[in-house]
Design a protein around this motif. Structure first.
Motif, PDB file in Angstrom:
ATOM      1  N   PRO A  95      32.703 -95.503 -64.131  1.00 51.66           N
ATOM      2  CA  PRO A  95      34.106 -95.934 -64.025  1.00 51.66           C
ATOM      3  C   PRO A  95      34.821 -95.799 -65.366  1.00 51.66           C
ATOM      4  N   TRP A  96      36.142 -95.955 -65.344  1.00 48.56           N
ATOM      5  CA  TRP A  96      36.933 -95.750 -66.559  1.00 48.56           C
ATOM      6  C   TRP A  96      38.189 -96.612 -66.498  1.00 48.56           C
ATOM      7  N   THR A  97      38.587 -97.114 -67.640  1.00 44.64           N
ATOM      8  CA  THR A  97      39.872 -97.802 -67.736  1.00 44.64           C
ATOM      9  C   THR A  97      40.575 -97.375 -69.021  1.00 44.64           C
ATOM     10  N   VAL A  98      41.894 -97.371 -68.974  1.00 47.69           N
ATOM     11  CA  VAL A  98      42.720 -97.107 -70.147  1.00 47.69           C
ATOM     12  C   VAL A  98      43.589 -98.337 -70.371  1.00 47.69           C
ATOM     13  N   LYS A  99      43.380 -98.997 -71.499  1.00 50.47           N
ATOM     14  CA  LYS A  99      44.170-100.169 -71.853  1.00 50.47           C
ATOM     15  C   LYS A  99      45.451 -99.722 -72.549  1.00 50.47           C
ATOM     16  N   VAL A 100      46.589-100.264 -72.123  1.00 51.81           N
ATOM     17  CA  VAL A 100      47.877 -99.973 -72.755  1.00 51.81           C
ATOM     18  C   VAL A 100      48.453-101.289 -73.243  1.00 51.81           C
ATOM     19  N   ASP A 101      48.631-101.406 -74.564  1.00 53.31           N
ATOM     20  CA  ASP A 101      49.040-102.687 -75.129  1.00 53.31           C
ATOM     21  C   ASP A 101      49.931-102.473 -76.345  1.00 53.31           C
ATOM     22  N   GLY A 102      50.074-103.499 -77.165  1.00 52.91           N
ATOM     23  CA  GLY A 102      50.929-103.417 -78.338  1.00 52.91           C
ATOM     24  C   GLY A 102      52.323-103.904 -78.021  1.00 52.91           C
ATOM     25  N   MET A 103      53.314-103.192 -78.503  1.00 57.56           N
ATOM     26  CA  MET A 103      54.705-103.618 -78.355  1.00 57.56           C
ATOM     27  C   MET A 103      55.258-103.189 -76.988  1.00 57.56           C
ATOM     28  N   VAL A 104      54.755-103.880 -75.975  1.00 56.50           N
ATOM     29  CA  VAL A 104      55.175-103.618 -74.600  1.00 56.50           C
ATOM     30  C   VAL A 104      55.441-104.946 -73.899  1.00 56.50           C
ATOM     31  N   GLY A 105      56.296-104.899 -72.908  1.00 56.71           N
ATOM     32  CA  GLY A 105      56.597-106.107 -72.156  1.00 56.71           C
ATOM     33  C   GLY A 105      55.534-106.466 -71.149  1.00 56.71           C
ATOM     34  N   LYS A 106      54.806-105.461 -70.652  1.00 62.12           N
ATOM     35  CA  LYS A 106      53.809-105.695 -69.614  1.00 62.12           C
ATOM     36  C   LYS A 106      52.513-104.960 -69.939  1.00 62.12           C
ATOM     37  N   PRO A 107      51.726-105.472 -70.896  1.00 61.08           N
ATOM     38  CA  PRO A 107      50.449-104.819 -71.197  1.00 61.08           C
ATOM     39  C   PRO A 107      49.592-104.760 -69.939  1.00 61.08           C
ATOM     40  N   ALA A 108      48.829-103.693 -69.804  1.00 59.96           N
ATOM     41  CA  ALA A 108      48.058-103.502 -68.583  1.00 59.96           C
ATOM     42  C   ALA A 108      46.827-102.673 -68.862  1.00 59.96           C
ATOM     43  N   GLU A 109      45.909-102.718 -67.916  1.00 59.40           N
ATOM     44  CA  GLU A 109      44.713-101.893 -67.965  1.00 59.40           C
ATOM     45  C   GLU A 109      44.677-101.062 -66.689  1.00 59.40           C
ATOM     46  N   PHE A 110      44.672 -99.739 -66.843  1.00 60.28           N
ATOM     47  CA  PHE A 110      44.737 -98.823 -65.714  1.00 60.28           C
ATOM     48  C   PHE A 110      43.355 -98.260 -65.426  1.00 60.28           C
ATOM     49  N   ASP A 111      42.852 -98.470 -64.201  1.00 58.11           N
ATOM     50  CA  ASP A 111      41.607 -97.808 -63.832  1.00 58.11           C
ATOM     51  C   ASP A 111      41.934 -96.435 -63.264  1.00 58.11           C
ATOM     52  N   LEU A 112      40.911 -95.681 -62.871  1.00 56.52           N
ATOM     53  CA  LEU A 112      41.153 -94.324 -62.404  1.00 56.52           C
ATOM     54  C   LEU A 112      41.983 -94.295 -61.135  1.00 56.52           C
ATOM     55  N   ASP A 113      41.802 -95.309 -60.273  1.00 54.53           N
ATOM     56  CA  ASP A 113      42.621 -95.363 -59.062  1.00 54.53           C
ATOM     57  C   ASP A 113      44.096 -95.487 -59.420  1.00 54.53           C
ATOM     58  N   ALA A 114      44.406 -96.345 -60.406  1.00 56.80           N
ATOM     59  CA  ALA A 114      45.800 -96.530 -60.807  1.00 56.80           C
ATOM     60  C   ALA A 114      46.357 -95.271 -61.457  1.00 56.80           C
ATOM     61  N   LEU A 115      45.540 -94.603 -62.278  1.00 52.31           N
ATOM     62  CA  LEU A 115      45.987 -93.345 -62.878  1.00 52.31           C
ATOM     63  C   LEU A 115      46.209 -92.289 -61.804  1.00 52.31           C
ATOM     64  N   MET A 116      45.346 -92.272 -60.804  1.00 55.89           N
ATOM     65  CA  MET A 116      45.522 -91.319 -59.723  1.00 55.89           C
ATOM     66  C   MET A 116      46.780 -91.626 -58.916  1.00 55.89           C
ATOM     67  N   ALA A 117      47.138 -92.921 -58.833  1.00 55.40           N
ATOM     68  CA  ALA A 117      48.376 -93.262 -58.144  1.00 55.40           C
ATOM     69  C   ALA A 117      49.565 -92.648 -58.881  1.00 55.40           C
ATOM     70  N   LEU A 118      49.540 -92.725 -60.215  1.00 53.60           N
ATOM     71  CA  LEU A 118      50.563 -92.020 -60.988  1.00 53.60           C
ATOM     72  C   LEU A 118      50.411 -90.519 -60.789  1.00 53.60           C
ATOM     73  N   GLY A 119      49.166 -90.093 -60.588  1.00 53.72           N
ATOM     74  CA  GLY A 119      48.888 -88.684 -60.404  1.00 53.72           C
ATOM     75  C   GLY A 119      49.370 -88.125 -59.086  1.00 53.72           C
ATOM     76  N   LEU A 120      49.899 -88.975 -58.188  1.00 50.83           N
ATOM     77  CA  LEU A 120      50.535 -88.447 -56.991  1.00 50.83           C
ATOM     78  C   LEU A 120      51.719 -87.574 -57.369  1.00 50.83           C
ATOM     79  N   GLU A 121      52.161 -87.738 -58.635  1.00 44.74           N
ATOM     80  CA  GLU A 121      53.236 -86.900 -59.147  1.00 44.74           C
ATOM     81  C   GLU A 121      52.683 -85.720 -59.958  1.00 44.74           C
ATOM     82  N   GLU A 122      51.381 -85.425 -59.759  1.00 48.27           N
ATOM     83  CA  GLU A 122      50.757 -84.375 -60.557  1.00 48.27           C
ATOM     84  C   GLU A 122      51.484 -83.043 -60.434  1.00 48.27           C
ATOM     85  N   ARG A 123      51.492 -82.334 -61.531  1.00 47.47           N
ATOM     86  CA  ARG A 123      52.078 -81.004 -61.573  1.00 47.47           C
ATOM     87  C   ARG A 123      51.097 -80.078 -62.292  1.00 47.47           C
ATOM     88  N   ILE A 124      51.274 -78.804 -62.092  1.00 43.51           N
ATOM     89  CA  ILE A 124      50.541 -77.849 -62.924  1.00 43.51           C
ATOM     90  C   ILE A 124      51.414 -77.488 -64.116  1.00 43.51           C
TER      91      ILE A 124
END
Length: 315
Positions: A95-124
């Motif tokens: 499994p894999w997660t990408v933590k996004v933090d620092g100067m953000v209003g909504k810090p979050a941790e994205f697993d591969l499922d969440a990244l793939m959800a963003l990837g529904l907008e995938e392009r070549i």
């Protein structure tokens, strides 16, 4: 810290269940001895992806997949160009997660499922990538800005820092007394660079899941910059007010600048950068030399980011 969950989308835009789980099967394959060049394709075919708006195509002949997946820089697996493909078989990108933090209003941790959800907008994105050598690769990914929007950067954020994974038990280049680099590998962009439409997070290439040697499961692609900016196997993204550290800039600041914009007028202290060698075709060296283009040929898209800057001083 909360885990991001995608918001509902119209049923007409939802990927078929069989296709979605096929993607997860591909990721599981990566957990068993690395990825194969013969791995099944992603849920979207190359034709479907190319037809979607938002991608990019420089109208150049693609580098052969075998070259793009066997001639790589990925020091975590070794300093030789063939080392990543030869020595990354034990690396497990799930499994894999990408933590996004620092100067953000909504810090979050994205697993591969969440990244793939963003990837529904995938392009070549068929993009030129250049170091002293160059390739044209059909990356599959989505704009980094799509991820940043989810965490709501604060007005004080000016830079985006990236950090790669440290797993010496799986990455032989991170083992031993004498190390070529300090780990973890880190990189950074200005926030406006990070939000540019051509700055993408890639999860695949050539219609397949990203191979271990190319930075599985998620890597950065900034095609107008030299290749060392494309940090691989990302585990953390941090927004900050101060310019972040960059591994090669920290190691040799006179040789590797923070910006690393492709500029044929700025030579590396040990070699000219006025020409590049396109990998493949007639051979790896000598026969495929061509002039290096400012911003790697993406000047029309990105030059406005650097108006008023001395691009020789800020190399």
């Amino acid at each position: 810290m909360h885990r991001y969950r995608p918001t509902p989308i119209p049923g007409s835009e939802i990927t078929a269940e069989a296709s979605y789980y096929r993607r997860r099967d591909i990721l599981r394959m990566g957990a068993v001895g690395g990825f194969s060049l013969a791995a099944p394709s992603l849920a979207f075919s190359a034709t479907e992806l190319a037809a979607k708006p938002g991608g990019y195509d420089p109208k150049e002949e693609l580098t052969a997949e075998a070259d793009a997946t066997s001639y790589n820089n990925f020091y975590e697996f070794g300093t030789g160009k063939a080392d990543p493909a030869a020595k990354s078989g034990d690396f497990n990108p799930t499994p894999w997660t990408v933590k996004v933090d620092g100067m953000v209003g909504k810090p979050a941790e994205f697993d591969l499922d969440a990244l793939m959800a963003l990837g529904l907008e995938e392009r070549i994105y068929r993009m030129r990538c250049v170091e002293a050598w160059s390739m044209v690769i059909p990356w599959i990914g989505f704009p980094l800005a799509s991820l940043l929007d989810r965490v709501e950067p604060l007005g004080s954020a000016k830079y985006v820092a990236f950090e790669t994974v440290v797993r010496p038990e799986e990455m032989p280049g991170q083992r031993g007394i004498f190390q070529p680099l300090n780990w973890p590998y880190v990189e950074g962009l200005r926030l406006d660079e990070a939000r540019h439409p051509l700055t993408i997070l890639s999860m695949g290439l050539y219609g397949k899941t990203l191979p271990n040697q190319n930075g599985a499961p998620v890597r950065l692609v900034t095609p107008w910059k030299y290749g060392f900016k494309g940090i691989k196997s990302i585990v953390r993204i941090t927004l900050t007010e101060e310019q972040p550290a960059s591994t090669w800039n920290r190691l040799a600041p006179s040789e590797y600048g923070f910006y690393a914009n492709v500029n044929p007028e700025v030579d590396h202290p040990r070699w000219s950068q006025a020409v590049e060698n396109r990998i493949g075709g007639g051979g790896f060296f000598g026969s495929n030399e061509r002039p290096t283009l400012p911003f790697n040929g993406y000047g029309d898209e990105v030059a406005s980011l650097y108006e008023g800057m001395d691009l020789k001083a800020n190399f």
